[in-house]
Design a protein around this motif. Structure first.
Motif, mmCIF file in Angstrom:
data_model
loop_
_atom_site.group_PDB
_atom_site.id
_atom_site.type_symbol
_atom_site.label_atom_id
_atom_site.label_comp_id
_atom_site.label_asym_id
_atom_site.label_seq_id
_atom_site.Cartn_x
_atom_site.Cartn_y
_atom_site.Cartn_z
ATOM 1 N N ASP A 86 0.886 -1.198 0.037
ATOM 2 C CA ASP A 86 0.002 -0.106 -0.047
ATOM 3 C C ASP A 86 0.862 1.242 0.007
ATOM 4 O O ASP A 86 0.633 2.403 -0.780
ATOM 5 N N ASP A 89 2.606 1.662 -3.424
ATOM 6 C CA ASP A 89 1.552 1.620 -4.622
ATOM 7 C C ASP A 89 2.065 0.440 -5.546
ATOM 8 O O ASP A 89 2.266 0.846 -6.997
ATOM 9 N N THR A 151 1.969 10.526 -10.246
ATOM 10 C CA THR A 151 1.107 9.548 -9.378
ATOM 11 C C THR A 151 1.823 8.006 -9.658
ATOM 12 O O THR A 151 2.669 7.885 -10.617
ATOM 13 N N LYS A 187 0.272 6.865 4.218
ATOM 14 C CA LYS A 187 -1.129 7.369 3.652
ATOM 15 C C LYS A 187 -2.220 7.354 4.515
ATOM 16 O O LYS A 187 -2.151 6.411 5.351
ATOM 17 N N SER A 190 -7.967 6.179 3.621
ATOM 18 C CA SER A 190 -9.108 6.315 2.422
ATOM 19 C C SER A 190 -8.255 5.993 1.235
ATOM 20 O O SER A 190 -8.952 5.731 0.254
ATOM 21 N N GLN A 191 -6.950 5.873 1.311
ATOM 22 C CA GLN A 191 -6.273 5.565 -0.171
ATOM 23 C C GLN A 191 -5.592 4.180 0.065
ATOM 24 O O GLN A 191 -4.764 3.870 -0.790
ATOM 25 N N HIS A 192 -5.977 3.151 1.142
ATOM 26 C CA HIS A 192 -5.499 2.007 1.089
ATOM 27 C C HIS A 192 -6.250 1.095 0.194
ATOM 28 O O HIS A 192 -7.375 1.147 0.045
ATOM 29 N N ARG A 193 -5.452 0.259 -0.246
ATOM 30 C CA ARG A 193 -5.872 -0.814 -1.060
ATOM 31 C C ARG A 193 -6.003 -2.089 -0.485
ATOM 32 O O ARG A 193 -6.759 -3.057 -0.707
#
Length: 747
Positions: A86, A89, A151, A187, A190-193
């Motif tokens: 995470d 990325d 990104t 992070k 809300s940005q965790h996968r």
């Protein structure tokens, strides 16, 4: 994702063919990097500050994550992989983990105390976030684009003008050979996968399919087999043995005697066992009788002079109100085994380069390697421990002893891998047990049942004799011709002392005092079992809370909430009660309900457990009908992993609380097999429901030892509710329960 390596660090880098951004730091400098003048870094980054100690970005489009914590079945390698993926990325399958190899990974000390998440996972999160920032800086320079315009998608850095570059193309020598700054924030949730998702544990599928090898199954080429002959008792000394005749037996390579240490190395396992049996038959020992027996241990604890008395004034009471009544109770915990289904094992090889390589399932590979080096008279750099997963255990079982014993045998046959695995009797008789304990509680209460004065006294022997770099904590080192003396154990440090772990109740009492009688004498061998003193202390505290609630004629849940000010604690307790159906539960004959709560070490995970039991009055058998647990582990990385830990701890606690007790006479241990030391069977396991309270953005909290104490108390409280008899001595065996029911008192 987890590689098992037998090469050196340099050899590893040559054979992998990876071109990486970084190299692992040397073991001897792993703990010397922290400058007292530099800012404190999160978790284990504080003592392993180089980013290159943790991460490598490889030319083959993978990332190697190096961690000092090891996998024991608690799922830590999966969790840290989720965090790493995470923060960087990248897809999860790009993360490769190397753990517990003293030649390759950062020294994170012992994997214990539910510290893997708060210390290791936190370090991985911050290190990964900082590495991502470095990679973005490199990408910005290469693409000639501002960093804030970039990104990342699965390791590919994308610029707003359409240009891109992958992490793997940003190889620039020593780019990660720098100290972490701790200035890069991870992070937001809300940005965790992957974090927060029930990712399937990476080690489970091969285990389920029978593809993965536990250390106990490992068979390297050219391997020899070792077996030991243990003394009949702790204090026995070897007087004589007919080694010459055994040396001539088929397949025997070497009979090894060093003082009272006695073993054999053979070509095949059955040959080694036959030779060991022959040695045992001819061995003459000097035997002493001085153990206090399992029935006499509690009196022994109360009458033996403690090495140290710790007086903890948690909350001195202000005011002179006289209690309306004083209530007292005393609770007892016996010695417990780790009782690993697979007995401890190790494989040791004395290499031509003078390095002793030991494959071990130890939880303390760094400290154990140092202790073994001292025992063998080698430099610390000449002993390398490499963790391999074993057949399951939490705590200090005999894995470290097996590593030391295999090394002692391997010294006698240089160049050959020597495999050693204990017999069931050896494991049961010689492993370090969880300490027996006595806990005395006393409370002065007012007319409304409010606690004015809470006094808790603990009597216990040590809960920690791990190697710690000291040979005297390795069993066989004490039996050598030049024996090593076992160091006097300590009780750890605040706020997580061992004997009095969780001895401070989380409740807000007007006056609160804990007195610990720490006894360093050890009639039987003891060390860390899961939870250390917390299991017995929570059992006592939460049982006594029920007794106080009964005296005040108040519902046990309501009574606890009266004194519980921590909102997260209240939430967990209420969630367990609601899921159980506490307020709607209807009492029936021979059935009862009970609840227990604790925050492990008062700094780790919160857990509440509610149980329903049925007690057969004819034979005293307890059947646990169902169990509900609620847990708050802070920000949850893997919900399945947390649930598994809560469930597993609950089931293990039921086994301790219903069945397990080490028995011994004045000479030796009597619990030598599964008949004399029974454990919970599959048919006796109740359905378990777990409610998870997630706190996104909160610190990671350790969970592996959170449910043991609450479960033991919930069981005793439920049995009282079903029978009207208060049982204060564990385990609650049918014989003990039947005796208590016949007397209709306390037991």
């Amino acid at each position: 994702m987890h590689k098992e390596l037998t090469a050196s660090r340099r050899g590893f880098l040559k054979t992998t063919g990876y071109l990486s951004l970084a190299f692992a730091i040397p073991l001897d400098s792993a703990l010397s990097q922290a400058n007292p003048n530099t800012p404190r870094l999160p978790g284990d980054l504080q003592t392993n500050r180089k980013l290159s100690a943790w991460l490598r970005v490889n030319a083959n489009q993978t990332v190697t994550l190096l961690v000092g914590k090891v996998e024991l079945g608690q799922g830590i390698l999966t969790a840290v992989s989720q965090i790493c993926a995470d923060e960087l990325d990248i897809d999860l399958n790009r993360v490769q983990v190397i753990s517990g190899d003293t030649a390759l990974v950062p020294n994170e000390g012992v994997t214990a105390g539910s510290f893997s998440m708060p210390y290791c996972a936190t370090a991985v999160q911050h290190a990964s976030a900082e590495v991502r920032a470095i990679l973005l800086e490199l990408a910005a320079e290469k693409l000639n684009q501002p960093v804030n315009s970039l990104t990342v998608q699965d390791g590919k850095v994308l610029a707003s003008n359409g240009s891109n570059v992958a992490y793997w193309d940003l190889i620039v020598g020593e780019s990660l050979n720098r100290e972490a700054t701790g200035t890069i924030k991870p992070k937001p949730a809300s940005q965790h996968r992957y974090i927060g998702q029930p990712v399937h544990r990476v080690d489970l599928t091969p285990k389920i399919l029978g593809e993965a090898k536990f250390l106990q199954e490992h068979r390297p080429a050219g391997m020899l087999f070792g077996h030991l002959v243990r003394p009949p008792t702790y204090a026995a000394k070897l007087l004589s043995v007919n080694a010459a005749s055994v040396q001539k037996m088929p397949g025997v390579v070497k009979v090894v005697r060093n003082g009272s240490f006695l073993g054999v190395v053979a070509q095949r396992e059955e040959q080694a066992l036959a030779a060991a049996n022959a040695l045992n038959a001819s061995a003459k020992w000097e035997v002493e009788k001085k153990l206090p027996t399992h029935d006499g241990i509690f009196d022994w604890l109360r009458t033996t002079k403690p090495n140290r008395v710790i007086n903890t004034k948690v909350q001195p009471r202000v005011g002179g109100e006289t209690p309306a009544k004083t209530i007292e109770a005393t609770y007892y915990r016996p010695y417990h085994m780790h009782a690993s289904i697979g007995t401890s094992a190790a494989i040791a090889t004395m290499g031509a380069d003078g390095v002793m390589l030991i494959q071990t399932h130890s939880q303390s590979v760094f400290e154990t390697s140092i202790a073994i080096a001292k025992m063998l008279g080698l430099e610390p750099s000449k002993v390398r421990c490499q963790h391999m997963q074993g057949a399951g255990c939490y705590g200090h079982n005999m894995a470290d002893d097996a590593a030391a014993d295999a090394a002692l045998l391997a010294m006698a046959v240089p160049g050959k891998p020597v495999r050693l695995q204990y017999t069931r009797e050896q494991e049961h008789k010689w492993e370090p047990y969880g300490s027996a304990m006595v806990i005395q509680t006393k409370a002065g209460v007012d007319a409304n049942g409010n606690v004015l004065d809470w006094d808790l006294q603990i009597w216990s022997t040590p809960h920690g004799t791990r190697p710690g770099g000291e040979p005297g904590n390795l069993l066989s080192a004490r039996y050598l011709e030049k024996p090593f003396v076992q160091p006097v154990p300590t009780n750890g440090g605040p706020p997580n002392y061992a004997a009095d772990r969780n001895g401070i109740a989380l409740y807000d009492f007007a006056g609160h005092q804990v007195l610990t009688h720490f006894i360093t004498d050890m009639p039987v061998r003891v060390s860390s079992t899961r939870g250390l003193g917390a299991y017995a202390n929570v059992f006592a505290i939460e049982s006594f809370m029920d007794e106080l609630a009964l005296a005040a004629n108040i519902d046990p849940l309501t009574y606890r909430l009266r004194f519980l000010k921590d909102e997260r604690a209240r939430d967990v307790l209420q969630q367990a009660a609601d899921k159980f159906g506490w307020n709607s539960w209807k009492k029936t004959i021979n059935r009862g309900r009970g609840i227990g709560f604790a925050r492990y070490k008062n700094i780790a995970g919160y857990c509440a457990v509610a149980l329903e039991v049925e007690v057969n009055p004819r034979n005293g058998r307890i059947r646990v009908m169902r169990a509900v647990a609620a847990a708050d582990s802070g920000h949850i990385v893997n919900p399945d992993g947390v649930s598994n830990q809560i469930e597993g701890g609950l089931i293990q606690s039921l086994s301790w609380s219903l069945k397990e007790e080490v028995k011994f006479d004045d000479t030796q241990i009597l619990s030598t097999d599964w008949n004399s030391y029974p454990i919970l069977t599959f048919s006796e396991i109740p359905p378990v429901e777990v409610v998870l309270v997630n706190r996104p953005g909160a610190p990671f909290l350790g969970t592996g030892e959170a449910s043991q104490g609450p479960t033991s108390a919930a069981l005793a409280n439920a049995v009282f509710d079903a029978t009207g008899v208060r049982f204060r001595r564990l385990p609650l065996t049918p014989e003990r329960v039947k005796q208590g029911l016949d007397k209709k008192g306390t037991a």
